[in-house]
Design an enzyme around this catalytic site. Structure first.
Site, PDB file in Angstrom:
ATOM      1  N   CYS A 115      38.229  -1.042   3.177  1.00  9.61           N
ATOM      2  CA  CYS A 115      38.143  -2.504   3.010  1.00  9.61           C
ATOM      3  C   CYS A 115      38.591  -2.945   1.618  1.00  9.61           C
ATOM      4  O   CYS A 115      38.975  -4.094   1.429  1.00  9.61           O
ATOM      5  CB  CYS A 115      36.726  -2.973   3.281  1.00  9.61           C
ATOM      6  N   HIS A 260      36.569 -10.067   0.970  1.00  6.24           N
ATOM      7  CA  HIS A 260      36.848  -9.257   2.161  1.00  6.24           C
ATOM      8  C   HIS A 260      35.913  -9.747   3.268  1.00  6.24           C
ATOM      9  O   HIS A 260      34.716  -9.957   3.046  1.00  6.24           O
ATOM     10  CB  HIS A 260      36.597  -7.782   1.858  1.00  6.24           C
ATOM     11  N   ASN A 290      36.278  -8.263  11.289  1.00  6.93           N
ATOM     12  CA  ASN A 290      36.534  -7.526  10.054  1.00  6.93           C
ATOM     13  C   ASN A 290      37.786  -6.671  10.265  1.00  6.93           C
ATOM     14  O   ASN A 290      37.762  -5.717  11.046  1.00  6.93           O
ATOM     15  CB  ASN A 290      35.297  -6.665   9.759  1.00  6.93           C
TER      16      ASN A 290
HETATM   17  O1  UT7 Z   1      33.832  -3.836   5.986  1.00  4.18           O
HETATM   18  C1  UT7 Z   1      33.011  -3.245   5.057  1.00  4.18           C
HETATM   19  C2  UT7 Z   1      31.851  -2.619   5.521  1.00  4.18           C
HETATM   20  N1  UT7 Z   1      31.112  -3.184   6.587  1.00  4.18           N
HETATM   21  C3  UT7 Z   1      30.129  -4.038   6.353  1.00  4.18           C
HETATM   22  O2  UT7 Z   1      29.969  -4.553   5.279  1.00  4.18           O
HETATM   23  C4  UT7 Z   1      29.164  -4.263   7.478  1.00  4.18           C
HETATM   24  C5  UT7 Z   1      27.760  -4.222   6.952  1.00  4.18           C
HETATM   25  N2  UT7 Z   1      26.724  -4.260   7.947  1.00  4.18           N
HETATM   26  C6  UT7 Z   1      26.538  -5.265   8.829  1.00  4.18           C
HETATM   27  O3  UT7 Z   1      27.337  -6.168   8.907  1.00  4.18           O
HETATM   28  C7  UT7 Z   1      25.296  -5.277   9.660  1.00  4.18           C
HETATM   29  O4  UT7 Z   1      24.451  -4.223   9.247  1.00  4.18           O
HETATM   30  C8  UT7 Z   1      25.512  -5.196  11.195  1.00  4.18           C
HETATM   31  C9  UT7 Z   1      26.134  -6.479  11.697  1.00  4.18           C
HETATM   32  C10 UT7 Z   1      26.375  -3.998  11.525  1.00  4.18           C
HETATM   33  C11 UT7 Z   1      24.177  -5.017  11.898  1.00  4.18           C
HETATM   34  O5  UT7 Z   1      23.348  -6.116  11.622  1.00  4.18           O
HETATM   35  P1  UT7 Z   1      21.847  -5.894  11.128  1.00  4.18           P
HETATM   36  O6  UT7 Z   1      21.249  -7.215  11.006  1.00  4.18           O
HETATM   37  O7  UT7 Z   1      21.909  -5.016   9.913  1.00  4.18           O
HETATM   38  O8  UT7 Z   1      21.220  -5.146  12.353  1.00  4.18           O
HETATM   39  P2  UT7 Z   1      20.527  -3.714  12.391  1.00  4.18           P
HETATM   40  O9  UT7 Z   1      21.522  -2.632  12.226  1.00  4.18           O
HETATM   41  O10 UT7 Z   1      19.316  -3.740  11.468  1.00  4.18           O
HETATM   42  O11 UT7 Z   1      20.006  -3.665  13.856  1.00  4.18           O
HETATM   43  C12 UT7 Z   1      18.993  -4.577  14.337  1.00  4.18           C
HETATM   44  C13 UT7 Z   1      18.867  -4.373  15.831  1.00  4.18           C
HETATM   45  C14 UT7 Z   1      18.788  -2.904  16.250  1.00  4.18           C
HETATM   46  O12 UT7 Z   1      17.908  -2.819  17.351  1.00  4.18           O
HETATM   47  P3  UT7 Z   1      16.381  -2.343  17.173  1.00  4.18           P
HETATM   48  O13 UT7 Z   1      16.467  -0.963  16.571  1.00  4.18           O
HETATM   49  O14 UT7 Z   1      15.761  -3.331  16.247  1.00  4.18           O
HETATM   50  O15 UT7 Z   1      15.852  -2.374  18.560  1.00  4.18           O
HETATM   51  C15 UT7 Z   1      20.184  -2.597  16.699  1.00  4.18           C
HETATM   52  O16 UT7 Z   1      20.225  -1.559  17.653  1.00  4.18           O
HETATM   53  O17 UT7 Z   1      20.037  -4.886  16.477  1.00  4.18           O
HETATM   54  C16 UT7 Z   1      20.588  -3.891  17.340  1.00  4.18           C
HETATM   55  N3  UT7 Z   1      22.031  -4.072  17.420  1.00  4.18           N
HETATM   56  C17 UT7 Z   1      22.596  -4.902  18.316  1.00  4.18           C
HETATM   57  N4  UT7 Z   1      22.062  -5.706  19.245  1.00  4.18           N
HETATM   58  C18 UT7 Z   1      22.911  -6.446  19.981  1.00  4.18           C
HETATM   59  C19 UT7 Z   1      23.001  -3.490  16.673  1.00  4.18           C
HETATM   60  N5  UT7 Z   1      24.206  -3.952  17.072  1.00  4.18           N
HETATM   61  C20 UT7 Z   1      23.976  -4.820  18.087  1.00  4.18           C
HETATM   62  C21 UT7 Z   1      24.802  -5.620  18.894  1.00  4.18           C
HETATM   63  N6  UT7 Z   1      24.238  -6.405  19.824  1.00  4.18           N
HETATM   64  N7  UT7 Z   1      26.154  -5.626  18.755  1.00  4.18           N
END
Ligand code: UT7
Length: 333
Positions: A115, A260, A290
């Site tokens: 990125c 980014h 992204n």
């Molecule tokens: O490009 C450079 C690098 N990338 C980034 O900067 C991305 C950085 N990270 C993020 O954008 C976020 O961490 C995500 C969007 C990937 C995830 O969002 P989050 O608010 O951090 O969610 P989380 O990983 O804490 O997950 C919360 C819940 C989990 O379920 P449980 O364990 O609470 O039951 C995940 O399994 O959301 C679940 N989850 C989803 N649910 C529905 C994860 N992905 C999804 C999804 N749809 N697509």
């Protein structure tokens, strides 16, 4: 002392639109979750019959050349940022050179800094121009991420985020300020927090034979989203401040921040911390997701076309991603 100036910007994205509703039919996710957690409404994914990393980059380049009133023959050097090249090797730079019909009189270099790749590439191009080695440098960020995504519930934290596309910037020498500074950082302790393991070379030969590969999950993007998010918000702020301090400038001097496009929540967090208005931050993640190294040049190209970048504006670029790597650039337009 010579500086470099961006004299042309262009971009290209695949035609195929992937909506949140479509992804909801492939995995356990939904539109409301994706919009709330990422801000993404749709993204573009490649069509194997039409799109390659190199041909998208060529289309972006032609737009940049037209806007700059230059031709392919003016390009002295290509710096191509991608982590998703068309081939394992050679890199995408030479494939773009071929697409543009350019011969061996110029060189092409590939950059693999995820990125942050576009800012790394911009920094390399800037050094070559500052030393007087090259007059016109083409800087590319282009990616096809979609084919490395696990489009099932197992991969839902990455499948909903990433998109495909390409952006191009043409740099030329100027005796005016131009690119004021670039700041680059990396920390390999976190390499496996966001990575694609295969085709890794440090494997026994027999493990790299296709017929031996029963589990192909190591060919897909793996991300510890939470960990990446936490580091991103800290590093974005640090590297922007570093750029401002190095140039004795303040947050209020920024005309437009083009971060980014990792996650709209990350951009909004930075905006709030820096006290910038909506008009001072450019986001298009809603439309493209992204796109890794392509996200900044696509955003720059669109912002410029929308009249949001004017002469003498102070433009700030900042990125964070796999590696971890992070970087910033300050540009007096
Ligand atoms: O490009 C450079 C690098 N990338 C980034 O900067 C991305 C950085 N990270 C993020 O954008 C976020 O961490 C995500 C969007 C990937 C995830 O969002 P989050 O608010 O951090 O969610 P989380 O990983 O804490 O997950 C919360 C819940 C989990 O379920 P449980 O364990 O609470 O039951 C995940 O399994 O959301 C679940 N989850 C989803 N649910 C529905 C994860 N992905 C999804 C999804 N749809 N697509």
């Amino acid at each position: 002392m010579l500086n470099s100036k961006i004299v042309g910007l262009g971009h290209h994205v695949p035609e195929k639109v992937i909506t949140n509703e479509y992804l909801s039919t492939k995995m356990d996710t939904n539109n409301a979750w994706i919009i709330e957690r990422t801000g993404i409404e749709q993204r573009r994914w490649m069509d194997p019959a039409k799109d390659t990393v190199a041909n998208m980059a060529a289309k972006a380049t032609r737009m940049a050349l037209e806007r700059a009133k230059l031709t392919e023959k003016d390009i002295d050097f290509i710096v191509f940022a991608t982590i998703t090249p068309d081939y394992f090797f050679p890199g995408s730079g030479v494939l773009l050179q071929r697409e543009l019909g350019l011969d061996g009189s110029i060189a092409a270099l590939d950059i693999r800094n995820a990125c942050s790749g576009f800012i790394y590439a911009l920094s390399v191009a800037d050094q070559f121009i500052k030393t007087g080695k090259y007059k016109t440098v083409l800087v590319i960020g282009a990616e096809i991420q979609s084919t490395a995504l696990d489009v099932t519930t197992r991969g839902r934290n990455t499948a909903v985020i990433f998109g495909d596309g390409a952006g191009a910037a043409l740099l030329q020498a100027t005796d005016k300020p131009g690119i004021l500074s670039t700041h680059l950082h990396s920390d390999g302790r976190f390499a496996e927090e966001l990575y694609v393991k295969d085709p890794g070379s440090s494997r026994p030969q027999e493990e790299r034979q296709p017929e031996q590969i029963l589990d192909t999950s190591t060919y897909k993007v793996v991300m510890n989203g939470n960990q990446v998010f936490k580091h991103a918000v800290v590093r974005f702020m640090e590297v922007i401040q570093e750029a401002l301090d190095a140039n004795a400038l303040k947050t209020e001097d920024i005309s437009l921040l083009v971060p980014h496009q990792a996650n709209l929540r990350i951009s909004q967090y930075i905006q709030e911390k820096l006290g910038l208005s909506n008009a001072q931050v450019y986001n298009n993640i809603m439309r493209y997701g992204n796109t890794t190294a392509a996200s900044i040049p696509i955003a720059l190209s669109e912002a410029w076309a929308e009249g949001k970048i004017k002469e003498n504006d102070l433009i700030c670029l900042a990125a964070f991603g796999s590696g971890f790597t992070w970087a910033s650039a300050l540009i007096r337009w």
